[in-house]
Scaffold this motif. Structure first.
Motif, PDB file in Angstrom:
ATOM      1  N   LEU A   1     -41.338  -5.902 178.288  1.00 23.62           N
ATOM      2  CA  LEU A   1     -40.773  -6.257 176.976  1.00 23.62           C
ATOM      3  C   LEU A   1     -39.258  -6.390 177.095  1.00 23.62           C
ATOM      4  O   LEU A   1     -38.586  -5.503 177.651  1.00 23.62           O
TER       5      LEU A   1
ATOM      6  N   LEU B   1     -35.719  -7.410 174.720  1.00 20.99           N
ATOM      7  CA  LEU B   1     -35.261  -7.520 173.336  1.00 20.99           C
ATOM      8  C   LEU B   1     -33.778  -7.177 173.299  1.00 20.99           C
ATOM      9  O   LEU B   1     -33.318  -6.278 174.013  1.00 20.99           O
TER      10      LEU B   1
ATOM     11  N   ILE C   1     -39.411  -4.125 162.513  1.00 24.07           N
ATOM     12  CA  ILE C   1     -40.560  -4.140 163.425  1.00 24.07           C
ATOM     13  C   ILE C   1     -41.810  -3.974 162.583  1.00 24.07           C
ATOM     14  O   ILE C   1     -41.966  -2.989 161.857  1.00 24.07           O
TER      15      ILE C   1
ATOM     16  N   LYS D   1     -45.082   0.195 167.513  1.00 17.99           N
ATOM     17  CA  LYS D   1     -43.793   0.144 166.811  1.00 17.99           C
ATOM     18  C   LYS D   1     -43.006   1.445 166.983  1.00 17.99           C
ATOM     19  O   LYS D   1     -41.848   1.435 167.379  1.00 17.99           O
TER      20      LYS D   1
ATOM     21  N   LEU E   1     -39.500  -8.514 164.187  1.00 20.00           N
ATOM     22  CA  LEU E   1     -40.334  -8.524 165.383  1.00 20.00           C
ATOM     23  C   LEU E   1     -41.769  -8.207 164.969  1.00 20.00           C
ATOM     24  O   LEU E   1     -42.024  -7.217 164.276  1.00 20.00           O
TER      25      LEU E   1
ATOM     26  N   MET F   1     -45.306  -7.109 166.373  1.00 20.27           N
ATOM     27  CA  MET F   1     -45.893  -6.530 167.583  1.00 20.27           C
ATOM     28  C   MET F   1     -47.410  -6.451 167.457  1.00 20.27           C
ATOM     29  O   MET F   1     -47.951  -6.138 166.392  1.00 20.27           O
TER      30      MET F   1
ATOM     31  N   ILE G   1     -44.378  -8.168 171.826  1.00 16.69           N
ATOM     32  CA  ILE G   1     -43.773  -8.906 170.717  1.00 16.69           C
ATOM     33  C   ILE G   1     -44.380 -10.301 170.722  1.00 16.69           C
ATOM     34  O   ILE G   1     -44.149 -11.098 171.632  1.00 16.69           O
TER      35      ILE G   1
ATOM     36  N   GLN H   1     -41.046 -13.463 166.670  1.00 18.26           N
ATOM     37  CA  GLN H   1     -39.780 -12.927 166.183  1.00 18.26           C
ATOM     38  C   GLN H   1     -39.013 -14.041 165.470  1.00 18.26           C
ATOM     39  O   GLN H   1     -39.131 -15.212 165.813  1.00 18.26           O
TER      40      GLN H   1
END
Length: 659
Positions: A437, A439, A449, A457, A623, A625, A630, A633
């Motif tokens: 991941l 970000l 999130i 999360k 985001l 999830m 993810i 976004q």
């Protein structure tokens, strides 16, 4: 936290941290499965417990010296009392014969009369015919005995005073070590330990160790010294009777060993059941309202009775079996007492011993068996204490979180640039959760999130705070790897408001100042006004000095959540984490708090975990999830226009009820 799963595997979605709830796992209505019983490793655990007395070496030497003096005086007492008996007995015999004769003439006369047995008895006693009892000598002897016993008691009191200090300081250090250890343990340890079980180890088991040390150390030392001193004087008085007394020692050791082996496992089970029962009670009381709502109090009571019965059986068995040691020792001691009385009487009758020596020896036989009996009765205390020590040592030996770097890095300034770089993490080794991941959250940006339950999360938040360590990749704060920072430095730059509010017993002012203890009164009031705490505080009789109880039950759930928000507001962190932070407030207050949050989020990076999508429409970045990844976004409008996962979540939330 709201998203942490509580099972190592599920049929859908990624797993959360595996939680071992012990026998009461799974909430107030979980099953009562019994863990495998672990036998007590008595020797190493006892040695380790005694090893914690090393800092008290000098004090232990003083205790030993005081005990030697006290026991020496106590052991000399029966010998002097025997001399007093000899004086009385000799004086009483002397009155039966006329003055002017010698003891030898009296004995020869008796033999001439054929009274050989009486003559043999007199030959073992020193007396002057017609002299009577020398009360002055008897009185002086008794005064010496009194002085010896007084001095023995005095030194015994001093020994107990010093020993009490040793025990309490040792337990104080043990409690401090446990407290320090708890702060070094990773979050996954607490995920896998039932709270009641952990509390039982920190409180009940340590208290039991304290009592066991206090009661056994003094008796153990005094009993051993008494046995040595008594044996020496018994051999001085009569080697034959001393050998008869010593024959009982192997027999008592065999009895004690056989009984102690059977009770060891029961003591381990007793304290294990104590921890499990505490865990069940704590769980049921914490969820008391839930139990009542669903009408499950009978099931809770039934499980309590079941667990209470298991604890009763283990405790009864441990105490009963170990309690057999003392009466068994008393039986052996009484056999020895009879043998000594018979043999000693025969020796007095034959003139080989004086009557006072036999009475002294009989007292010594009691002094000899009493410490052996005490040692036997201490077996249950020792086993119970060592069983508790093993449970505490198990806590102290638990794997700790990785140590902070010796030369930690620290970001310059407080911009709040947070980046995930190819991060991978899993709670269970064979079950991937987050894989590769990446970000970037820019300074001042609000990142929301969202996603279904179990998507990962809250896991992201746990990784930011370094509650768990990464399996791969890294997370940076203002360009610095958070793994190279100290946890204190990292967490001091972050503020967190959780869905589950936490308040401690204290005033409302104290709870707000917990976020920044050095804040001024005006800063505290500004934070309270900004988060609308000031509005409801003025309706309370004592205002900001209102004392909250442990659960904060004297204010509403929404008011508690406002207090936690005010606490975070006052801390002024560079990174703000909001995990369903407004889930317990009403709609109108939520709108007001959202405004306060906007001010709070200004110039700092914010992460907002939310299920109510209406609360994150204004987020700079959303985001989405799923299964630890993810999948989308963008902004609210961008994601709706895309018609993907966010669009489905949004429609499910706002259109589901109408459909």
């Amino acid at each position: 936290m709201s998203e942490k799963t509580t099972a190592p595997a599920r049929t859908a979605g990624p797993p959360g941290p595996p939680v071992r709830r012990g026998p009461g796992g799974g909430g107030p209505f979980g099953g009562m499965g019994m863990p495998v019983q672990k036998s007590l490793n008595f020797g190493p655990s006892a040695k380790r417990l005694l090893g914690r007395l090393r800092p008290e070496r000098l004090a232990l030497v003083a205790v030993t010296v005081l005990a030697v003096i006290s026991v020496a005086f106590a052991v000399l007492g029966p010998k002097l009392l025997g001399n007093a008996v000899n004086l009385v007995f000799a004086g009483a015999l002397s009155l039966q014969f006329p003055k002017g004769m010698t003891q030898q003439q009296v004995i020869q006369g008796l033999r001439a009369q054929g009274q050989n047995q009486f003559a043999d008895l007199l030959s073992g006693t020193t007396f002057t015919p017609g002299a009577g009892i020398d009360f002055t000598a008897v009185g002086q002897t008794l005064l010496w005995v009194l002085a010896l016993y007084v001095l023995s008691s005095l030194f015994s009191y001093l020994q107990a005073y010093v020993l009490n200090g040793i025990t309490q300081r040792t337990v104080y250090r043990l409690r401090a070590d446990v407290e320090d250890k708890l702060h070094r343990l990773p979050l996954k340890y607490f995920d896998g330990m039932q709270r009641g079980e952990l509390l039982s180890r920190v409180t009940n088991d340590i208290d039991n160790i304290s009592q066991s040390l206090q009661q056994t150390m003094s008796q153990l030392l005094t009993s051993l010294l008494t046995v040595v001193g008594v044996v020496v004087l018994m051999f001085v008085i009569s080697p034959l009777l001393a050998v008869i007394a010593l024959v009982t020692i192997p027999l008592t050791l065999v009895i004690t060993t056989l009984i102690a082996k059977r009770s060891q496992k029961l003591f381990v089970a007793q304290w294990r059941h104590t921890g499990e029962l505490n865990g069940q009670i704590e769980e049921a009381f914490t969820g008391h309202s839930l139990v009542k709502v669903f009408g499950r109090h009978r099931e809770v009571e039934a499980r309590f009775r079941e667990k209470n019965q298991e604890m009763y059986r283990a405790s009864f068995g441990a105490q009963f079996i170990s309690g057999l040691i003392m009466p068994s020792m008393m039986f052996v001691g009484n056999l020895m007492y009879v043998a000594i009385a018979v043999v000693g009487g025969l020796q007095v009758a034959s003139g080989m011993m004086q009557l006072g020596d036999v009475t002294a020896f009989i007292q010594y036989s009691r002094q000899f068996t009493q410490p052996l009996t005490q040692l036997g009765s201490m077996a249950n205390l020792l086993q119970s204490g060592v069983a508790s020590a093993e449970r505490v040592f198990e806590l102290l030996d638990a794997d700790e979180q990785s140590a902070d770097p010796q030369r930690p890095a620290s970001p310059e300034g407080t911009r709040g640039l947070l980046a995930f770089e190819d991060v991978s993490f899993r709670y269970v080794e064979d079950t991937p959760l987050i894989e590769h991941l990446s970000l970037v959250a820019q300074p001042g940006q609000t990142v929301a999130i969202v996603g279904p339950t179990g998507a990962g999360k809250t896991t992201l938040v746990n990784l930011m705070m370094r509650f768990y360590e990464l399996d791969g990749g890294r997370i940076t704060l203002d360009g610095v790897d958070i793994a190279s920072m100290t946890r204190h430095d990292l967490r001091s730059r972050m503020g967190m408001v959780l869905q589950d509010t936490w308040l401690f017993k204290g005033t409302i002012r104290d709870n707000i100042l917990y976020g920044r203890p050095d804040a001024t009164e005006e800063e505290m009031l500004d934070a309270a006004r900004a988060t609308y705490v000031d509005r409801f505080v003025h309706s309370l009789p004592d205002g900001y000095d209102t004392v909250l109880d442990d659960e904060g039950s004297n204010i509403s759930a929404g008011e508690k959540q406002l207090l936690t928000i005010a606490r975070a507001f006052l801390a002024r962190p560079s990174v703000l984490i909001l995990d369903e932070a407004t889930s317990s407030v009403d709609t109108r207050t939520e709108l007001l708090v959202q405004k306060a949050m906007s001010a709070l989020r200004a110039d700092r990076t914010s992460f907002v975990i939310a299920h109510r999508l209406s609360t994150i429409r204004d987020a700079d970045l959303i985001l989405v999830m799923e299964a630890g990844s993810i999948v989308e976004q963008g902004t609210h409008s961008e994601l709706l226009a895309r018609g993907g996962a966010y669009y489905s979540l949004y429609n499910a939330q706002f259109a589901g009820a109408g459909e």
